[in-house]
Design an enzyme around this catalytic site. Structure first.
Site, mmCIF file in Angstrom:
data_model
loop_
_atom_site.group_PDB
_atom_site.id
_atom_site.type_symbol
_atom_site.label_atom_id
_atom_site.label_comp_id
_atom_site.label_asym_id
_atom_site.label_seq_id
_atom_site.Cartn_x
_atom_site.Cartn_y
_atom_site.Cartn_z
ATOM 1 N N ARG A 1 -1.315 -0.759 -8.559
ATOM 2 C CA ARG A 1 -2.694 -0.374 -8.197
ATOM 3 C C ARG A 1 -2.757 1.144 -8.288
ATOM 4 O O ARG A 1 -1.946 1.840 -7.669
ATOM 5 C CB ARG A 1 -3.032 -0.812 -6.777
ATOM 6 C CG ARG A 1 -4.395 -0.293 -6.326
ATOM 7 C CD ARG A 1 -4.552 -0.301 -4.814
ATOM 8 N NE ARG A 1 -4.600 -1.618 -4.250
ATOM 9 C CZ ARG A 1 -4.186 -1.905 -3.018
ATOM 10 N NH1 ARG A 1 -3.683 -0.968 -2.231
ATOM 11 N NH2 ARG A 1 -4.257 -3.135 -2.559
ATOM 12 N N ASP B 1 0.855 -1.195 0.000
ATOM 13 C CA ASP B 1 0.000 0.000 0.000
ATOM 14 C C ASP B 1 0.888 1.241 0.000
ATOM 15 O O ASP B 1 2.027 1.193 0.473
ATOM 16 C CB ASP B 1 -0.854 0.047 1.278
ATOM 17 C CG ASP B 1 -2.023 -0.923 1.248
ATOM 18 O OD1 ASP B 1 -2.282 -1.525 0.197
ATOM 19 O OD2 ASP B 1 -2.679 -1.065 2.301
HETATM 20 P P1 FDA Z 1 -14.163 9.469 -4.893
HETATM 21 O O1 FDA Z 1 -13.621 9.937 -3.607
HETATM 22 O O2 FDA Z 1 -14.406 10.473 -5.963
HETATM 23 O O3 FDA Z 1 -15.509 8.677 -4.587
HETATM 24 C C1 FDA Z 1 -16.333 8.159 -5.631
HETATM 25 C C2 FDA Z 1 -17.589 7.567 -4.982
HETATM 26 O O4 FDA Z 1 -17.227 6.436 -4.192
HETATM 27 C C3 FDA Z 1 -18.285 8.499 -3.998
HETATM 28 O O5 FDA Z 1 -19.184 9.350 -4.665
HETATM 29 C C4 FDA Z 1 -18.961 7.519 -3.073
HETATM 30 O O6 FDA Z 1 -20.132 7.000 -3.671
HETATM 31 C C5 FDA Z 1 -17.977 6.398 -2.986
HETATM 32 N N1 FDA Z 1 -17.048 6.547 -1.852
HETATM 33 C C6 FDA Z 1 -15.729 6.864 -1.918
HETATM 34 N N2 FDA Z 1 -15.175 6.882 -0.686
HETATM 35 C C7 FDA Z 1 -16.176 6.585 0.171
HETATM 36 C C8 FDA Z 1 -16.234 6.425 1.596
HETATM 37 N N3 FDA Z 1 -15.163 6.593 2.354
HETATM 38 N N4 FDA Z 1 -17.419 6.113 2.154
HETATM 39 C C9 FDA Z 1 -18.527 5.911 1.396
HETATM 40 N N5 FDA Z 1 -18.532 6.026 0.032
HETATM 41 C C10 FDA Z 1 -17.372 6.362 -0.565
HETATM 42 N N6 FDA Z 1 -5.193 5.230 -0.961
HETATM 43 C C11 FDA Z 1 -3.880 5.424 -0.680
HETATM 44 O O7 FDA Z 1 -3.469 6.552 -0.450
HETATM 45 N N7 FDA Z 1 -3.014 4.362 -0.645
HETATM 46 C C12 FDA Z 1 -3.423 3.093 -0.906
HETATM 47 O O8 FDA Z 1 -2.601 2.159 -0.871
HETATM 48 C C13 FDA Z 1 -4.784 2.886 -1.210
HETATM 49 N N8 FDA Z 1 -5.270 1.646 -1.494
HETATM 50 C C14 FDA Z 1 -6.563 1.490 -1.946
HETATM 51 C C15 FDA Z 1 -7.020 0.238 -2.370
HETATM 52 C C16 FDA Z 1 -8.274 0.112 -2.933
HETATM 53 C C17 FDA Z 1 -8.728 -1.224 -3.408
HETATM 54 C C18 FDA Z 1 -9.118 1.259 -3.069
HETATM 55 C C19 FDA Z 1 -10.457 1.167 -3.721
HETATM 56 C C20 FDA Z 1 -8.687 2.473 -2.602
HETATM 57 C C21 FDA Z 1 -7.424 2.597 -2.026
HETATM 58 N N9 FDA Z 1 -6.988 3.819 -1.539
HETATM 59 C C22 FDA Z 1 -5.654 3.992 -1.227
HETATM 60 C C23 FDA Z 1 -7.973 4.905 -1.264
HETATM 61 C C24 FDA Z 1 -8.125 5.863 -2.439
HETATM 62 O O9 FDA Z 1 -6.942 6.582 -2.589
HETATM 63 C C25 FDA Z 1 -9.295 6.827 -2.240
HETATM 64 O O10 FDA Z 1 -9.066 7.581 -1.094
HETATM 65 C C26 FDA Z 1 -10.649 6.153 -2.120
HETATM 66 O O11 FDA Z 1 -10.757 5.072 -2.995
HETATM 67 C C27 FDA Z 1 -11.806 7.135 -2.446
HETATM 68 O O12 FDA Z 1 -11.671 7.600 -3.750
HETATM 69 P P2 FDA Z 1 -12.530 7.098 -5.010
HETATM 70 O O13 FDA Z 1 -11.555 6.717 -6.068
HETATM 71 O O14 FDA Z 1 -13.465 6.050 -4.634
HETATM 72 O O15 FDA Z 1 -13.227 8.391 -5.560
#
Ligand code: FDA
Length: 319
Positions: free
Chosen positions: A181, A130
């Site tokens: 990732r 990560d």
């Molecule tokens: P965005 O924030 O735009 O959200 C899109 C939609 O997803 C929202 O409208 C909502 O519906 C839903 N959503 C997102 N977050 C939510 C929450 N907390 N609660 C409820 N609904 C939510 N980061 C990092 O810095 N280092 C890492 O190693 C990882 N590893 C990782 C693994 C995996 C499998 C995922 C999916 C994510 C990570 N992340 C991470 C976290 C990533 O950087 C990011 O903070 C989150 O995925 C939220 O961003 P989205 O891409 O979902 O988009």
């Protein structure tokens, strides 16, 4: 403003002690965390596998401050690998390098990481490193490169599209056929090194997805069997439907087969989207965190979506 407060609280040990004592905080956290025990998480993985979805188990823990705790965290990760093998579930493991000693020095961390990668290798399993906040980006990438140079090909990294540097990082990782990732980034970063505007983070996400897909296309070998534990080169980690649609469209445009990439999402977030993608025969892997050290992970989930505070408040009034 609220996000900044939640980020700040995620790092404060007094806040951690206070909030972890509240039963309603755990009731809210358990929406994002599979349970406190490994067996809870294994059951979640079994259910996901039965739906055609793979997993990456995350034994929660970070910023370990004593060498003996880093050694214990390493022993716990070895045990997870043993249990995955024994249970026959389709899951790899995601770890944080500060969990196994990065904050204490590169040597201790490297020693622990080598032990983990060797055990994973013996089972045909895979370890994802990560990515933590930007104070660790260089050291995490350096250790990743050292492990690849030492002959481990069962290790992958994470790149955060919020950082300006990520475009260069992706290009140099692509030349090594690295398993990456891609995520937006979960930490609060200063504007000197990261895009302050969400629209820029999203645009970078689409650009870097395309870079990874181009790379995956040049190395794609249809003769290779799909391994449910070892991920393909690009893992597109987001719950953002627009990013996902753009990724699907670009893959179609360049004729990248669905088996050459996977979507990853977090346990407890957008289950509908996870299941839709799996039903469309995309590879989907869910990040399944578990354990008693859930506080910083939970607070990052709250900071990402301050609306989650309402769930916390409604749990306060639930008996
Ligand atoms: P965005 O924030 O735009 O959200 C899109 C939609 O997803 C929202 O409208 C909502 O519906 C839903 N959503 C997102 N977050 C939510 C929450 N907390 N609660 C409820 N609904 C939510 N980061 C990092 O810095 N280092 C890492 O190693 C990882 N590893 C990782 C693994 C995996 C499998 C995922 C999916 C994510 C990570 N992340 C991470 C976290 C990533 O950087 C990011 O903070 C989150 O995925 C939220 O961003 P989205 O891409 O979902 O988009």
């Amino acid at each position: 403003m609220l996000r900044a407060i939640l980020f700040a609280l995620s790092k404060l040990s007094w806040a951690q002690r206070l909030i972890m004592r509240w039963g309603f905080a755990w009731r809210t956290a358990s929406r994002f965390i599979a349970g406190e025990k490994l067996e809870d998480a294994i059951q979640v993985v079994q259910t996901l596998n039965s739906q055609g979805i793979q997993a990456s188990l995350d034994p929660l823990g970070e910023n370990t401050l004593r060498p003996e705790d880093a050694v214990q965290a390493t022993a716990d990760i070895l045990q997870i690998l043993d249990r995955i093998k024994q249970a026959g579930v389709q899951s790899n493991v995601s770890i944080k390098l500060t969990q196994v000693g990065l904050a204490l020095g590169d040597d201790l961390c490297k020693e622990n990481l080598v032990r983990i990668l060797k055990r994973a290798q013996s089972y045909g399993n895979f370890i994802r490193l990560d990515m933590e906040d930007s104070s660790y980006t260089d050291r995490t990438l350096n250790l990743y490169h050292q492990m690849r140079a030492a002959g481990f090909d069962n290790v992958g990294v994470v790149i955060q599209t919020c950082l300006f540097r990520s475009e260069n990082d992706i290009r140099s990782l692509a030349s090594e056929i690295a398993k990456v990732r891609l995520c937006k980034g979960a930490y609060k970063e200063p504007p000197e090194i990261a895009y302050p505007k969400k629209a820029d983070v999203d645009a970078a996400f689409d650009r870097l997805t395309e870079c990874l897909f181009d790379e995956a296309l040049t190395t794609y070998d249809p003769a290779l069997l799909i391994d449910p534990i070892i991920p393909p080169i690009p893992a597109i980690a987001t719950h953002d439907p627009i990013r996902i649609e753009n990724a699907k469209k670009y893959a179609e445009k360049i004729s990248l087969p669905q088996s050459a990439f996977e979507f990853q999402m977090l346990y407890g977030i957008r289950r509908d989207l996870q299941q839709n993608l799996a039903a469309q025969h995309y590879r989907v892997r869910i990040y399944v965190p578990y354990g008693t050290r859930w506080y910083p992970y939970f607070m990052r989930r709250m900071a990402e979506r301050p609306g989650n505070l309402w769930i916390l408040i409604s749990n306060l009034f639930r008996r």
